[in-house]
Design a protein around this motif. Sequence first.
Motif, PDB file in Angstrom:
ATOM      1  N   ASP A 153      47.598  50.444  51.948  1.00 31.63           N
ATOM      2  CA  ASP A 153      47.165  51.728  52.468  1.00 31.63           C
ATOM      3  C   ASP A 153      48.066  52.128  53.638  1.00 31.63           C
ATOM      4  OD1 ASP A 153      45.261  52.873  54.875  1.00 31.63           O
ATOM      5  OD2 ASP A 153      44.840  53.799  52.930  1.00 31.63           O
ATOM      6  N   PRO A 154      48.512  53.412  53.705  1.00 31.05           N
ATOM      7  CA  PRO A 154      49.425  53.816  54.779  1.00 31.05           C
ATOM      8  C   PRO A 154      48.913  53.538  56.187  1.00 31.05           C
ATOM      9  CG  PRO A 154      49.431  55.466  53.060  1.00 31.05           C
ATOM     10  CD  PRO A 154      48.345  54.492  52.706  1.00 31.05           C
ATOM     11  N   ASP A 155      47.638  53.787  56.429  1.00 30.59           N
ATOM     12  CA  ASP A 155      47.112  53.511  57.767  1.00 30.59           C
ATOM     13  C   ASP A 155      47.181  52.021  58.093  1.00 30.59           C
ATOM     14  OD1 ASP A 155      46.417  56.129  58.576  1.00 30.59           O
ATOM     15  OD2 ASP A 155      44.620  56.059  57.326  1.00 30.59           O
ATOM     16  N   THR A 156      46.904  51.192  57.085  1.00 30.85           N
ATOM     17  CA  THR A 156      46.939  49.746  57.287  1.00 30.85           C
ATOM     18  C   THR A 156      48.349  49.260  57.556  1.00 30.85           C
ATOM     19  OG1 THR A 156      45.008  49.444  55.861  1.00 30.85           O
ATOM     20  CG2 THR A 156      46.414  47.519  56.221  1.00 30.85           C
ATOM     21  N   LEU A 157      49.317  49.732  56.781  1.00 30.32           N
ATOM     22  CA  LEU A 157      50.689  49.246  56.943  1.00 30.32           C
ATOM     23  C   LEU A 157      51.305  49.756  58.241  1.00 30.32           C
ATOM     24  CD1 LEU A 157      53.092  51.540  56.136  1.00 30.32           C
ATOM     25  CD2 LEU A 157      52.068  51.200  53.884  1.00 30.32           C
ATOM     26  N   LEU A 158      50.914  50.963  58.675  1.00 31.77           N
ATOM     27  CA  LEU A 158      51.426  51.462  59.953  1.00 31.77           C
ATOM     28  C   LEU A 158      50.887  50.649  61.120  1.00 31.77           C
ATOM     29  CD1 LEU A 158      51.373  55.354  59.548  1.00 31.77           C
ATOM     30  CD2 LEU A 158      53.384  53.892  59.798  1.00 31.77           C
ATOM     31  N   ALA A 159      49.617  50.273  61.046  1.00 34.14           N
ATOM     32  CA  ALA A 159      49.047  49.438  62.103  1.00 34.14           C
ATOM     33  C   ALA A 159      49.746  48.088  62.163  1.00 34.14           C
ATOM     34  CB  ALA A 159      47.549  49.247  61.872  1.00 34.14           C
ATOM     35  N   ALA A 160      50.040  47.514  60.992  1.00 34.28           N
ATOM     36  CA  ALA A 160      50.753  46.231  60.943  1.00 34.28           C
ATOM     37  C   ALA A 160      52.166  46.382  61.500  1.00 34.28           C
ATOM     38  CB  ALA A 160      50.797  45.702  59.518  1.00 34.28           C
ATOM     39  N   ALA A 161      52.820  47.497  61.193  1.00 37.28           N
ATOM     40  CA  ALA A 161      54.177  47.729  61.692  1.00 37.28           C
ATOM     41  C   ALA A 161      54.186  47.886  63.203  1.00 37.28           C
ATOM     42  CB  ALA A 161      54.772  48.968  61.032  1.00 37.28           C
ATOM     43  N   ALA A 162      53.209  48.588  63.743  1.00 34.01           N
ATOM     44  CA  ALA A 162      53.132  48.761  65.198  1.00 34.01           C
ATOM     45  C   ALA A 162      52.917  47.420  65.894  1.00 34.01           C
ATOM     46  CB  ALA A 162      52.010  49.729  65.550  1.00 34.01           C
ATOM     47  N   ALA A 163      52.083  46.568  65.297  1.00 34.33           N
ATOM     48  CA  ALA A 163      51.842  45.246  65.886  1.00 34.33           C
ATOM     49  C   ALA A 163      53.103  44.394  65.827  1.00 34.33           C
ATOM     50  CB  ALA A 163      50.701  44.552  65.148  1.00 34.33           C
ATOM     51  N   ALA A 164      53.822  44.455  64.710  1.00 38.41           N
ATOM     52  CA  ALA A 164      55.049  43.667  64.575  1.00 38.41           C
ATOM     53  C   ALA A 164      56.115  44.153  65.548  1.00 38.41           C
ATOM     54  CB  ALA A 164      55.556  43.748  63.143  1.00 38.41           C
ATOM     55  N   ALA A 165      56.252  45.471  65.719  1.00 40.58           N
ATOM     56  CA  ALA A 165      57.238  46.018  66.645  1.00 40.58           C
ATOM     57  C   ALA A 165      56.914  45.613  68.077  1.00 40.58           C
ATOM     58  CB  ALA A 165      57.291  47.532  66.514  1.00 40.58           C
ATOM     59  N   ALA A 166      55.626  45.622  68.418  1.00 35.56           N
ATOM     60  CA  ALA A 166      55.222  45.199  69.762  1.00 35.56           C
ATOM     61  C   ALA A 166      55.590  43.739  70.003  1.00 35.56           C
ATOM     62  CB  ALA A 166      53.717  45.411  69.938  1.00 35.56           C
TER      63      ALA A 166
END
Length: 305
Positions: free
Chosen positions: A241-254
């Motif tokens: 799901d786009p919302d799920t993958l964006l949240a995961a990407a933000a956490a990984a970038a942090a």
Amino acid sequence: MFAPVRILAFGDNVVDCYRDQGLMYPGGNCVNHAVFAKRAGAETAYIGAVCDDDAGRLIRASLDAEGVDTSLMRTAEGQTAYCVIETEDGDRVFVGANLGPSIIAPNAGDLARIGDFDAVHTGRSSHVDAWLPRFAAKAKVSYDLATVHHLDRVATVAPHCFLLAFSGGGLSRQEAVALAGTARDHGAQWSLVTRGGEGALLIGEAGLFEVPVQPVDAVDTLGAGDTFIASVLVGLLRGDDPDTLLAAAAAAAAETCLTPGAFGYSATMLVDLHNMMTLEQVYATTRPAADHNDVQIADIDSNID
């Protein structure tokens, strides 16, 4: 249990030289992407050229340590590509570079190998735009245009892209939405704009999705954008799901911001900088890796099984 997605990163590499610290780190958009996509759960491989010097050996060793397939990497003559970074008033500043032998065109074996992957990632620093139609015929294309927002370049690249990404740290939300929409209008299936401290937005057929940045006490922001792109690509290929993958990407970038260099592996800086060019000179003088005539390209295609 589903098999992991498979991603091939083709193109640029550098050692990022922190001149004021006397340290170098492996990096470059495609190298970073291969590492961060691997950390996100994909099987990854990297094709690029380094030299048999301290910098080149550092890049190879770090990729091997991360579990990235390096079996098709090349060893070239000369000096491994490098980028020089300094800190000014607490901000990271790119002051020069030399891309050395890192700008390569794919050979028949490379093009044949792309078909073994779900996606191939490359970008503006790899100078392989003329090869994108051949890449896209074999796998989904992920492309990082970084800070290049010119309509003519977007219109050239977007038709071949599954994911087209931009760095838009200086853009307003309205401008970022318009840029991502332009990429979609020209054929990109998905378009991602990372906006630094303002988070990121993703546009696809399902609509517009946004995520805020996850605040951290950053040690080094180098590689955060590459992390975000790699994580988003893995999520899209998995069908998340786009919302799920964006949240995961933000956490990984942090998390990337908590590590010196793009993904660690510091070494004493053993790089001769006498041939360093400004970034303007680099982009003005670097010839595209696909600087071949149509017959030569067709000859390579005819050698692929």
